[in-house]
Write a protein that holds these residues in place. Structure first.
Motif, PDB file in Angstrom:
ATOM      1  N   PHE A 144     -23.470 106.538  58.209  1.00 52.78           N
ATOM      2  CA  PHE A 144     -24.146 104.999  58.773  1.00 52.78           C
ATOM      3  C   PHE A 144     -23.897 104.196  57.832  1.00 52.78           C
ATOM      4  O   PHE A 144     -23.770 103.045  58.392  1.00 52.78           O
ATOM      5  CB  PHE A 144     -25.547 105.495  59.053  1.00 52.78           C
ATOM      6  CG  PHE A 144     -25.888 106.658  60.126  1.00 52.78           C
ATOM      7  CD1 PHE A 144     -24.911 107.000  61.002  1.00 52.78           C
ATOM      8  CD2 PHE A 144     -27.008 107.421  60.303  1.00 52.78           C
ATOM      9  CE1 PHE A 144     -24.955 107.935  61.923  1.00 52.78           C
ATOM     10  CE2 PHE A 144     -27.285 108.217  61.076  1.00 52.78           C
ATOM     11  CZ  PHE A 144     -26.307 108.454  61.879  1.00 52.78           C
ATOM     12  N   ARG A 145     -24.193 104.234  56.550  1.00 52.16           N
ATOM     13  CA  ARG A 145     -24.153 103.231  55.613  1.00 52.16           C
ATOM     14  C   ARG A 145     -22.621 102.657  55.810  1.00 52.16           C
ATOM     15  O   ARG A 145     -22.565 101.326  55.939  1.00 52.16           O
ATOM     16  CB  ARG A 145     -24.241 103.898  54.267  1.00 52.16           C
ATOM     17  CG  ARG A 145     -24.418 102.538  53.160  1.00 52.16           C
ATOM     18  CD  ARG A 145     -24.417 103.372  51.641  1.00 52.16           C
ATOM     19  NE  ARG A 145     -23.168 104.063  51.462  1.00 52.16           N
ATOM     20  CZ  ARG A 145     -21.989 103.740  51.160  1.00 52.16           C
ATOM     21  NH1 ARG A 145     -21.745 102.374  50.562  1.00 52.16           N
ATOM     22  NH2 ARG A 145     -21.180 104.692  50.954  1.00 52.16           N
ATOM     23  N   ILE A 188     -22.447 100.683  58.896  1.00 55.06           N
ATOM     24  CA  ILE A 188     -23.215  99.309  58.883  1.00 55.06           C
ATOM     25  C   ILE A 188     -22.541  98.151  58.015  1.00 55.06           C
ATOM     26  O   ILE A 188     -22.397  96.937  58.319  1.00 55.06           O
ATOM     27  CB  ILE A 188     -24.434  99.564  58.388  1.00 55.06           C
ATOM     28  CG1 ILE A 188     -25.280 100.244  59.420  1.00 55.06           C
ATOM     29  CG2 ILE A 188     -25.394  98.202  57.828  1.00 55.06           C
ATOM     30  CD1 ILE A 188     -26.817 100.852  58.841  1.00 55.06           C
ATOM     31  N   ALA A 228     -29.872 105.957  54.876  1.00 59.29           N
ATOM     32  CA  ALA A 228     -28.531 104.799  54.613  1.00 59.29           C
ATOM     33  C   ALA A 228     -29.667 103.526  54.419  1.00 59.29           C
ATOM     34  O   ALA A 228     -29.033 102.715  53.479  1.00 59.29           O
ATOM     35  CB  ALA A 228     -28.113 104.567  56.176  1.00 59.29           C
ATOM     36  N   MET A 229     -30.697 103.314  54.865  1.00 59.32           N
ATOM     37  CA  MET A 229     -31.376 102.059  54.783  1.00 59.32           C
ATOM     38  C   MET A 229     -31.833 102.053  53.290  1.00 59.32           C
ATOM     39  O   MET A 229     -31.861 100.779  52.633  1.00 59.32           O
ATOM     40  CB  MET A 229     -32.609 101.888  55.704  1.00 59.32           C
ATOM     41  CG  MET A 229     -32.236 101.660  57.085  1.00 59.32           C
ATOM     42  SD  MET A 229     -31.389 100.078  57.591  1.00 59.32           S
ATOM     43  CE  MET A 229     -31.146 100.447  59.139  1.00 59.32           C
ATOM     44  N   ALA A 284     -26.224 109.751  56.610  1.00 62.96           N
ATOM     45  CA  ALA A 284     -26.864 108.529  55.749  1.00 62.96           C
ATOM     46  C   ALA A 284     -25.368 107.902  55.236  1.00 62.96           C
ATOM     47  O   ALA A 284     -25.197 106.783  55.474  1.00 62.96           O
ATOM     48  CB  ALA A 284     -27.582 108.801  54.782  1.00 62.96           C
ATOM     49  N   SER A 319     -19.341 111.074  63.023  1.00 62.46           N
ATOM     50  CA  SER A 319     -20.494 111.881  63.262  1.00 62.46           C
ATOM     51  C   SER A 319     -20.046 113.116  64.155  1.00 62.46           C
ATOM     52  O   SER A 319     -20.530 114.244  63.979  1.00 62.46           O
ATOM     53  CB  SER A 319     -21.297 110.975  64.259  1.00 62.46           C
ATOM     54  OG  SER A 319     -21.600 109.808  63.426  1.00 62.46           O
ATOM     55  N   ILE A 339     -30.571 113.025  62.279  1.00 59.31           N
ATOM     56  CA  ILE A 339     -29.625 111.492  62.817  1.00 59.31           C
ATOM     57  C   ILE A 339     -30.955 110.511  62.069  1.00 59.31           C
ATOM     58  O   ILE A 339     -30.350 109.719  61.591  1.00 59.31           O
ATOM     59  CB  ILE A 339     -29.133 111.636  63.962  1.00 59.31           C
ATOM     60  CG1 ILE A 339     -27.867 112.354  64.009  1.00 59.31           C
ATOM     61  CG2 ILE A 339     -28.870 110.203  64.475  1.00 59.31           C
ATOM     62  CD1 ILE A 339     -27.473 112.760  65.552  1.00 59.31           C
ATOM     63  N   PRO A 340     -31.962 110.634  62.650  1.00 59.17           N
ATOM     64  CA  PRO A 340     -32.921 109.584  62.468  1.00 59.17           C
ATOM     65  C   PRO A 340     -33.153 109.322  60.800  1.00 59.17           C
ATOM     66  O   PRO A 340     -33.272 108.241  60.484  1.00 59.17           O
ATOM     67  CB  PRO A 340     -34.176 109.817  63.051  1.00 59.17           C
ATOM     68  CG  PRO A 340     -33.795 110.840  64.200  1.00 59.17           C
ATOM     69  CD  PRO A 340     -32.567 111.492  63.929  1.00 59.17           C
ATOM     70  N   MET A 385     -30.562 107.800  59.141  1.00 55.94           N
ATOM     71  CA  MET A 385     -30.665 106.302  59.157  1.00 55.94           C
ATOM     72  C   MET A 385     -31.470 105.690  58.376  1.00 55.94           C
ATOM     73  O   MET A 385     -31.149 104.808  57.680  1.00 55.94           O
ATOM     74  CB  MET A 385     -31.353 106.153  60.556  1.00 55.94           C
ATOM     75  CG  MET A 385     -30.798 104.707  61.265  1.00 55.94           C
ATOM     76  SD  MET A 385     -29.117 105.003  61.922  1.00 55.94           S
ATOM     77  CE  MET A 385     -28.817 103.106  62.322  1.00 55.94           C
ATOM     78  N   LEU A 424     -26.261  97.420  65.556  1.00 54.58           N
ATOM     79  CA  LEU A 424     -26.221  98.795  65.959  1.00 54.58           C
ATOM     80  C   LEU A 424     -25.365  99.215  66.949  1.00 54.58           C
ATOM     81  O   LEU A 424     -24.582 100.176  66.634  1.00 54.58           O
ATOM     82  CB  LEU A 424     -27.766  99.129  66.206  1.00 54.58           C
ATOM     83  CG  LEU A 424     -28.008 100.765  66.337  1.00 54.58           C
ATOM     84  CD1 LEU A 424     -27.714 101.489  65.023  1.00 54.58           C
ATOM     85  CD2 LEU A 424     -29.532 100.977  66.596  1.00 54.58           C
ATOM     86  N   VAL A 428     -22.716 102.080  66.197  1.00 51.12           N
ATOM     87  CA  VAL A 428     -22.654 103.450  66.961  1.00 51.12           C
ATOM     88  C   VAL A 428     -20.942 103.822  67.263  1.00 51.12           C
ATOM     89  O   VAL A 428     -20.568 104.719  66.928  1.00 51.12           O
ATOM     90  CB  VAL A 428     -23.251 103.181  68.128  1.00 51.12           C
ATOM     91  CG1 VAL A 428     -22.975 104.269  69.080  1.00 51.12           C
ATOM     92  CG2 VAL A 428     -24.700 103.183  67.929  1.00 51.12           C
TER      93      VAL A 428
END
Lengths: 232, 254
Positions: A122-123, A126, A39-40, A119, A164, A32-33, A36, A153, A157
């Motif tokens: 999350f992308r 965002i 995704a960034m 990723a 997810s 998960i981290p 993230m 954020l 979520v």
């Protein structure tokens, strides 16, 4: 199989619940981290970084996880002995004869694979946040970091939760892929017992294990989604 | 000294010139309305003034703080971060579609910036927020979430949110355009009250009667230029330019 045998098999499988949960927990904790971060990187405005990230995601999502597990498990010792000095050195930190190597290799494959899926989720989450949210935060003087953690954020979520939870539930079932490199978890043991008793019952019991785990997860995710239902 | 001074700013998106050589200034306590057909550059002007867009050339200053001025080559050069931050906190922008933070309660929407950005004491920020909500006629909505409010109420919360930073000047970007006609009145009333309290404001609006009644100065924009500006009565009742006359006629016909 009689009743006492079924009970015995259930007991054996129960002992291997922990290894299964270990793959599950560690994979989530790292992917998960990492997802993230990936995704960034994919949203990075410096295009080469975005392209390389894209290739990574394409490979991870485009090939079977089982193939990735086997490849990583055997590739590391092969590179160490047969590879060039540079690549050999890169992987010299792994002691491939140690007891923990099997799990380490497994985890690398699972984390790399799941991070790619997370990723993309999350992308999407965002990017789905309206531009106006960034603009309002900007005019109120929030820094970029504050805007991300306090405004964007929390909304992401909520948006990424349904997708997810799908991934998390799939992961429970995917832990069974660990058996391809003979890692002892529920599915591997169930297969052994199946052969031993010449019965499908052990597989059925393993199925119940997975089913119960996912039932619990489903309840948990429904609860969280309800909790976040207070807006929109 | 003017609260806001804009000199010869220009802005283009690609080959499209949206703002061409615009100059005007706003004095303390003044209410300036910006009117004009859609696509005339009104919103972009506000976005440039609040740094949501960067100008290509020109000069913008708030009091002593220069936001942007031309370098030797005639290109816009923005000031250092500290100055820009100071300016950001002295200006407030009200959006057409409110842009409240949906995951935060009405109260948190208002206190978040004072607490996180200005590092104000939480209780103090809360007290200010409750006073502002009271002023907006929303004291009973402090614990509601934006989605539970009507458009008009949401817009009043967003005005309170901007006021919580105690800005020198407020910008309104068509504050009533996303609202039902019957909700427009409550926002105009709030703006009127702010004008009576001597709040300095620049308002982009389509409400001609409101612009005429509330503002001290009206700017008419078309095609990226300021075509006419002056006393509201003069401009709206006796426009000197053909373009302004056509624009007003079209509005009245609606």
């Amino acid at each position: 199989m009689d009743y006492s045998e079924l009970l015995k098999v259930t007991g054996i499988l129960l002992q291997y619940l922990l290894p299964t949960l270990k793959i599950f927990g560690y994979t989530l904790a790292f992917s998960i981290p990492l997802g993230m971060v990936v995704a960034m990187l994919k949203m990075c405005r410096f295009k080469p970084v975005s392209w390389i990230t894209n290739i990574y995601i394409l490979i991870m999502r485009g090939t079977p996880l089982m193939l990735q597990i086997i490849t990583i498990y055997y590739a590391i010792p092969m590179i160490q002995t047969g590879g060039s000095d540079f690549f050999g050195g890169l992987f010299s930190g792994f002691d491939t004869r140690s007891d923990t190597y099997q799990f380490t290799a497994l985890l690398i494959a699972f984390v790399l694979n799941y991070a790619a899926y997370f990723a993309e989720i999350f992308r999407g989450g965002i990017e789905a946040i309206a531009k106006g949210q960034h603009e309002a935060a900007f005019t109120l003087g929030f820094t970029k970091t504050q805007t991300f953690f306090r405004i964007i954020l929390p909304q992401v979520v909520k948006r990424v939760l349904p997708a997810s939870s799908n991934e998390v539930i799939t992961l429970v079932k995917d832990t069974s892929l660990a058996n391809v490199i003979a890692y002892a978890e529920i599915f591997r043991k169930a297969k052994e017992q199946m052969v031993f008793y010449s019965s499908l019952a052990p597989l059925f019991i393993a199925g119940v294990f997975y089913f119960v785990m996912n039932a619990v997860l489903t309840v948990v995710f429904n609860f969280i989604e309800k909790k976040l239902d207070y807006y929109q | 000294m003017s609260v806001l001074e804009i000199k010869n700013i220009s802005k283009s998106f690609g080959t499209l010139d949206v703002i061409k050589d615009i100059s005007f200034s706003v004095e303390k306590g003044q209410v300036v309305s910006v009117i004009g057909p859609s696509g005339s550059g009104k919103s972009t002007l506000l976005r440039c003034a609040t740094m949501l867009e960067k100008v290509d050339s020109g000069y913008i200053a708030y009091g002593d703080n220069i936001m942007v001025s031309n370098d030797a080559a005639g290109r816009a050069k923005y000031s250092d971060k500290a100055t820009l931050n100071k300016i950001k906190l002295s200006t407030g922008l009200i959006f057409q579609n409110f842009n409240l933070f949906p995951h935060l309660s009405v109260l948190r929407n208002i206190t978040e910036a004072p607490v996180c950005v200005l590092k104000k004491d939480k209780n103090e920020a809360r007290q200010t927020a409750l006073e502002l909500l009271d002023k907006m006629g929303l004291s009973d909505k402090a614990d509601s979430y934006p989605c539970q409010l009507s458009g008009g109420q949401q817009q009043r919360v967003s005005i309170a949110r901007a006021l919580a930073l105690d800005p020198e000047i407020l910008f309104f970007d068509e504050p009533t355009s996303a609202l039902d006609p019957e909700l427009t009145g409550e926002i105009l009333k709030v703006i009127r009250t702010l004008a009576e309290d001597n709040m300095t404001m620049v308002i982009v609006t389509h409400e001609m009667a409101f612009a005429r009644d509330v503002s001290d100065h009206v700017i008419f924009m078309d095609g990226g230029y300021i075509v006419e500006q002056g006393e509201p009565n003069e401009i709206i009742n006796n426009p000197s330019s053909e373009r302004m006359r056509t624009f007003l006629k079209r509005i009245i016909e609606k």
